[in-house]
Design a protein around this motif. Structure first.
Motif, PDB file in Angstrom:
ATOM      1  N   HIS A 104       0.788  -1.361   0.174  1.00 27.83           N
ATOM      2  CA  HIS A 104      -0.003   0.029  -0.093  1.00 27.83           C
ATOM      3  C   HIS A 104       0.807   1.355  -0.052  1.00 27.83           C
ATOM      4  N   SER A 105       2.211   1.070  -0.060  1.00 26.91           N
ATOM      5  CA  SER A 105       2.924   2.206  -0.061  1.00 26.91           C
ATOM      6  C   SER A 105       3.206   2.850  -1.526  1.00 26.91           C
ATOM      7  N   LYS A 106       3.650   4.286  -1.601  1.00 25.01           N
ATOM      8  CA  LYS A 106       3.689   4.976  -2.618  1.00 25.01           C
ATOM      9  C   LYS A 106       4.864   4.392  -3.417  1.00 25.01           C
ATOM     10  N   ALA A 107       5.822   4.394  -2.627  1.00 26.18           N
ATOM     11  CA  ALA A 107       7.082   3.739  -3.133  1.00 26.18           C
ATOM     12  C   ALA A 107       6.835   2.556  -3.905  1.00 26.18           C
ATOM     13  N   PHE A 108       5.960   1.708  -3.653  1.00 28.86           N
ATOM     14  CA  PHE A 108       5.651   0.515  -4.545  1.00 28.86           C
ATOM     15  C   PHE A 108       5.134   0.726  -5.491  1.00 28.86           C
ATOM     16  N   ARG A 109       4.220   1.515  -5.536  1.00 32.02           N
ATOM     17  CA  ARG A 109       3.217   1.865  -6.913  1.00 32.02           C
ATOM     18  C   ARG A 109       4.316   2.451  -7.862  1.00 32.02           C
ATOM     19  N   ARG A 110       5.175   3.265  -7.362  1.00 32.10           N
ATOM     20  CA  ARG A 110       6.143   3.982  -8.233  1.00 32.10           C
ATOM     21  C   ARG A 110       7.193   2.874  -9.168  1.00 32.10           C
ATOM     22  N   LEU A 111       7.277   1.841  -8.436  1.00 29.64           N
ATOM     23  CA  LEU A 111       8.150   0.634  -9.326  1.00 29.64           C
ATOM     24  C   LEU A 111       7.402   0.400 -10.841  1.00 29.64           C
ATOM     25  N   MET A 112       6.004   0.473 -10.811  1.00 24.34           N
ATOM     26  CA  MET A 112       5.480   0.329 -12.214  1.00 24.34           C
ATOM     27  C   MET A 112       6.017   1.163 -13.331  1.00 24.34           C
ATOM     28  N   HIS A 113       6.605   2.275 -13.242  1.00 22.66           N
ATOM     29  CA  HIS A 113       7.258   3.150 -14.132  1.00 22.66           C
ATOM     30  C   HIS A 113       8.684   3.465 -13.760  1.00 22.66           C
ATOM     31  N   LYS A 114       9.285   2.195 -13.455  1.00 23.18           N
ATOM     32  CA  LYS A 114      10.619   2.432 -13.258  1.00 23.18           C
ATOM     33  C   LYS A 114      11.695   1.261 -14.169  1.00 23.18           C
ATOM     34  N   THR A 115      12.698   1.581 -14.498  1.00 20.49           N
ATOM     35  CA  THR A 115      13.263   0.738 -15.551  1.00 20.49           C
ATOM     36  C   THR A 115      13.690  -0.317 -14.933  1.00 20.49           C
ATOM     37  N   GLN A 116      13.805  -1.481 -15.558  1.00 20.73           N
ATOM     38  CA  GLN A 116      14.346  -2.976 -15.275  1.00 20.73           C
ATOM     39  C   GLN A 116      15.582  -2.804 -15.941  1.00 20.73           C
ATOM     40  N   VAL A 117      15.717  -3.148 -17.259  1.00 17.93           N
ATOM     41  CA  VAL A 117      16.848  -3.038 -18.050  1.00 17.93           C
ATOM     42  C   VAL A 117      16.409  -2.123 -19.370  1.00 17.93           C
ATOM     43  N   PHE A 118      15.520  -2.206 -19.856  1.00 18.34           N
ATOM     44  CA  PHE A 118      15.153  -1.364 -21.414  1.00 18.34           C
ATOM     45  C   PHE A 118      14.524  -0.038 -20.655  1.00 18.34           C
ATOM     46  N   LEU A 119      14.951   1.103 -20.934  1.00 19.56           N
ATOM     47  CA  LEU A 119      14.738   2.349 -20.371  1.00 19.56           C
ATOM     48  C   LEU A 119      13.305   2.487 -20.841  1.00 19.56           C
ATOM     49  N   SER A 120      12.410   2.935 -19.822  1.00 22.86           N
ATOM     50  CA  SER A 120      11.051   3.338 -20.210  1.00 22.86           C
ATOM     51  C   SER A 120      10.262   2.732 -21.569  1.00 22.86           C
ATOM     52  N   PRO A 121      10.232   1.494 -21.705  1.00 20.35           N
ATOM     53  CA  PRO A 121       9.843   0.652 -22.681  1.00 20.35           C
ATOM     54  C   PRO A 121       8.319   1.129 -23.047  1.00 20.35           C
ATOM     55  N   GLU A 122       8.055   1.259 -24.400  1.00 15.90           N
ATOM     56  CA  GLU A 122       6.719   1.452 -24.803  1.00 15.90           C
ATOM     57  C   GLU A 122       5.863   0.253 -25.048  1.00 15.90           C
ATOM     58  N   ALA A 123       6.598  -0.788 -25.449  1.00 12.88           N
ATOM     59  CA  ALA A 123       5.785  -2.025 -25.721  1.00 12.88           C
ATOM     60  C   ALA A 123       5.359  -2.512 -24.343  1.00 12.88           C
ATOM     61  N   ASP A 124       4.302  -3.359 -24.637  1.00 12.81           N
ATOM     62  CA  ASP A 124       3.689  -4.028 -23.235  1.00 12.81           C
ATOM     63  C   ASP A 124       4.207  -5.039 -22.498  1.00 12.81           C
ATOM     64  N   HIS A 125       5.064  -5.543 -23.098  1.00 11.50           N
ATOM     65  CA  HIS A 125       5.526  -6.941 -22.569  1.00 11.50           C
ATOM     66  C   HIS A 125       6.937  -7.009 -21.778  1.00 11.50           C
ATOM     67  N   TYR A 126       7.757  -5.824 -21.743  1.00 10.37           N
ATOM     68  CA  TYR A 126       8.957  -5.846 -21.308  1.00 10.37           C
ATOM     69  C   TYR A 126       8.668  -5.529 -19.661  1.00 10.37           C
ATOM     70  N   ARG A 127       9.608  -6.099 -18.847  1.00  7.91           N
ATOM     71  CA  ARG A 127       9.920  -5.896 -17.440  1.00  7.91           C
ATOM     72  C   ARG A 127       9.897  -4.551 -17.054  1.00  7.91           C
ATOM     73  N   THR A 128       9.269  -4.202 -16.115  1.00  2.00           N
ATOM     74  CA  THR A 128       9.335  -2.915 -15.045  1.00  2.00           C
ATOM     75  C   THR A 128      10.071  -3.333 -13.928  1.00  2.00           C
ATOM     76  N   ARG A 129      10.450  -2.547 -13.102  1.00  2.00           N
ATOM     77  CA  ARG A 129      10.914  -2.973 -11.688  1.00  2.00           C
ATOM     78  C   ARG A 129       9.682  -3.306 -10.998  1.00  2.00           C
ATOM     79  N   LEU A 130       8.508  -3.131 -11.385  1.00  2.00           N
ATOM     80  CA  LEU A 130       7.536  -3.557 -10.504  1.00  2.00           C
ATOM     81  C   LEU A 130       7.266  -4.986 -10.797  1.00  2.00           C
ATOM     82  N   THR A 131       7.219  -5.383 -12.310  1.00  2.00           N
ATOM     83  CA  THR A 131       6.943  -7.026 -12.622  1.00  2.00           C
ATOM     84  C   THR A 131       8.389  -7.655 -12.110  1.00  2.00           C
ATOM     85  N   HIS A 132       9.348  -7.085 -12.151  1.00  2.00           N
ATOM     86  CA  HIS A 132      10.533  -7.852 -11.407  1.00  2.00           C
ATOM     87  C   HIS A 132      10.424  -7.974 -10.195  1.00  2.00           C
TER      88      HIS A 132
END
Length: 373
Positions: free
Chosen positions: A81-109
């Motif tokens: 329920h923290s804000k920091a957790f929700r922000r992981l959705m829009h943080k890069t995993q490897v590919f910077l700010s990917p626009e395609a749907d299926h690349y990992r983000t910090r949240l899916t990681h």
């Protein structure tokens, strides 16, 4: 088992409190809360090496126990329920700010790490709730633009900056309007020690996070790199495939099974030597072919420059930060406050803020700094 919801009156409070209790078998025995039954179940079923929630070293600020959740379950919920957790959705995993749907983000990681960690914990009869909470919180302090952001802050703020320590700072101090999340010692310890070189976690559940993190990112980064046509499965050395497997699923399965086999009936988490060595070699392969690949990482220099300009601007103009950050200026050095601000940004927030500060635009009445919310 019959569940009774009873209203408990308190002489210390004007408002009544709802206390959930459980009466077993209808035999009139003393009622117990759901939490107490869960704690009894842990003591009966978990490994002697497991961390029992009833034996937690507690929180920095003690709180009244919950009737239906153990201490580690509460920590999991506080993180989610923290804000920091929700922000992981829009943080890069490897590919910077990917626009395609299926690349990992910090949240899916983070979710993949959590799934792997819970699988290992369950197989070893360790505490899944503690494992889950530490896994969900392990990257809360990660910078925007992946490790490019971490390198930038190491250069402009301090060479000692590390995202695992920033994650601990988030849950201990920055979240919840500066009150922190007040998590248990064991969860905070697992968050801190999830990276190599950060020391050994105090619990086996905490040790799992280091292995689950590595298993997750090695395998999903290969999958993303193949999706981006940076590499293909055929590029992976045959010697490594023969040990670890020929597909994404096979490799994860091999690594997880190896951790479970090597750690069973022991007081530490480990991976079998041959699998561990092959895993490290696969990681080296990724560094050589993905993490330093110009096609995949060519924009990182620009990302670092962008963040560097934001850092310099706010160090010189701290009064221009949003109120949520400015309130720290009378408690912390300006550079520390700006570092926290930068580290908490998402990729898209940083880009939007950069445009707002450094690129010309038409005037409108809504021109003001974005709040970090």
């Amino acid at each position: 088992m019959r569940i009774l919801c009873m209203l408990a009156n308190s002489t210390e409070s004007k408002n009544a409190k709802n206390a959930l209790s459980v009466e077993r078998n209808g035999n009139g025995s003393m009622a117990k809360t759901v939490r107490l039954l869960l704690e009894e179940e842990e003591a009966q079923k978990l490994s002697p090496f497991a961390s029992l929630s009833s034996k937690s070293r507690g929180r920095e600020a003690p709180i009244t126990p919950c009737d239906i959740r153990t201490e580690y379950q509460r920590d999991r919920d506080r993180i989610i329920h923290s804000k920091a957790f929700r922000r992981l959705m829009h943080k890069t995993q490897v590919f910077l700010s990917p626009e395609a749907d299926h690349y990992r983000t910090r949240l899916t990681h983070t979710l993949e790490v959590t799934q792997i960690a819970r699988t290992i914990a369950r197989a070893l009869r360790l505490n899944e709730d503690l494992t889950e909470a530490a896994a969900l919180g392990h990257d809360l302090g990660h910078t925007p633009f992946g490790h490019a952001g971490e390198r930038l802050l190491q250069r402009v703020y301090s060479p000692l900056f590390k995202h695992n320590e920033q994650s601990l700072r988030v849950v201990e101090k920055l979240e919840n309007n500066g009150a922190g999340l007040n998590l248990t010692f064991e969860v905070r310890d697992g968050i801190l020690h999830h990276t190599g070189g950060s020391g050994k976690a105090a619990t086996m559940e905490g040790e799992i996070i280091l292995f689950a993190d590595r298993i997750a990112y090695i395998n999903h980064d290969i999958d993303d790199a193949c999706r981006a046509r940076i590499m293909s499965e055929d590029d992976i050395p045959k010697a490594l495939k023969s040990v670890l497997g020929n597909s994404h699923g096979e490799r994860i399965n091999t690594m997880v099974y190896s951790v479970v086999r090597e750690s069973a009936n022991r007081d530490t988490i480990a991976m079998e030597k041959d699998i561990y060595e092959a895993t490290l070699e696969l990681r080296k392969f990724l560094f050589a072919n993905v993490y330093t690949n110009r096609a995949a990482k060519g924009e990182e220099g620009k990302a670092e420059e962008l963040l560097g300009m934001l850092y310099e601007y706010f160090v010189k103009n701290p009064e221009h930060m949003p109120a949520e950050q400015k309130k720290w200026l009378d408690k912390e050095p300006t550079e520390r406050v700006v570092c926290d601000y930068i580290a908490g940004m998402t990729d898209r927030y940083a880009v939007t803020l950069y445009r707002q500060l450094f690129l010309p635009k038409m005037w409108n009445e809504g021109n003001r700094l974005l709040p970090l919310v």
